[in-house]
Design a protein around this motif. Sequence first.
Motif, mmCIF file in Angstrom:
data_model
loop_
_atom_site.group_PDB
_atom_site.id
_atom_site.type_symbol
_atom_site.label_atom_id
_atom_site.label_comp_id
_atom_site.label_asym_id
_atom_site.label_seq_id
_atom_site.Cartn_x
_atom_site.Cartn_y
_atom_site.Cartn_z
ATOM 1 N N LEU A 180 0.797 -1.226 0.000
ATOM 2 C CA LEU A 180 0.000 0.000 0.000
ATOM 3 C C LEU A 180 0.829 1.275 0.000
ATOM 4 O O LEU A 180 0.312 2.349 -0.258
ATOM 5 C CB LEU A 180 -0.925 0.007 1.220
ATOM 6 N N TYR A 203 -0.550 2.044 -5.596
ATOM 7 C CA TYR A 203 -1.410 1.933 -4.417
ATOM 8 C C TYR A 203 -1.270 3.101 -3.443
ATOM 9 O O TYR A 203 -2.218 3.439 -2.749
ATOM 10 C CB TYR A 203 -1.136 0.618 -3.682
ATOM 11 N N SER A 204 -0.126 3.721 -3.372
ATOM 12 C CA SER A 204 0.097 4.778 -2.393
ATOM 13 C C SER A 204 -0.882 5.938 -2.572
ATOM 14 O O SER A 204 -1.607 6.299 -1.648
ATOM 15 C CB SER A 204 1.538 5.276 -2.495
ATOM 16 N N ASN A 259 -4.642 4.802 -2.294
ATOM 17 C CA ASN A 259 -5.040 4.578 -0.903
ATOM 18 C C ASN A 259 -5.386 5.898 -0.225
ATOM 19 O O ASN A 259 -6.409 6.009 0.454
ATOM 20 C CB ASN A 259 -3.924 3.850 -0.151
ATOM 21 N N GLU A 313 -9.103 7.066 1.157
ATOM 22 C CA GLU A 313 -9.237 7.411 2.571
ATOM 23 C C GLU A 313 -9.711 8.840 2.797
ATOM 24 O O GLU A 313 -10.428 9.115 3.748
ATOM 25 C CB GLU A 313 -7.897 7.204 3.299
ATOM 26 N N LEU A 330 -6.565 -2.601 -2.062
ATOM 27 C CA LEU A 330 -7.369 -1.550 -1.433
ATOM 28 C C LEU A 330 -8.786 -2.010 -1.101
ATOM 29 O O LEU A 330 -9.560 -1.245 -0.538
ATOM 30 C CB LEU A 330 -7.430 -0.319 -2.340
#
Length: 170
Positions: free
Chosen positions: A20, A25-26, A29, A33, A105
């Motif tokens: 993540l 993905y960073s 994510n 969020e 995710l």
Amino acid sequence: MRFLLLILLPIFVIGQNENLNSGKYSLANRIFETKCEKNNYIKIPNSQIKVEKNRIIFNNVSTLEFDDNIDSNAKIVLANGFLNPYEINKSFSLRISAIEELPLLNPNFKIKRYKFWIFSIKENSDDVILANPVEYYFELQNINTDENSTFEEFISNAKLTCLVNRGIIL
């Protein structure tokens, strides 16, 4: 030979891991969020969807074009009327590219998260009017599914709960 295999195998496996905090993905994510506000989007009814080779026509008005090499699950998602071109960017014609699920995710089996790129298309033309694609993230949720459900079962009762414009890809 076995010795060499024992040394190289862990290196190969470690190099293949995604997490993540890296790569695609960073940012995704963080967006899910912080910017993903839950909504109940209207799904286009199956009776108003026509699927052709590399495009989907909604209500005989809007079209969603996609690459010939699209993943079969991604095509199922597009063909189920979750993504309305007009709701995405007020255009009746979109070209979708790079659609993919982001499995790391997915917080549980009831939610599937995706990303895709769009290119706007001029009315009655195949000319792309954006030099760079715009990246979007979206979330599908099916509260009635379980961990043994097939992908098609998940999609059949899923709802689009989040759609976020991440911005232009440079």
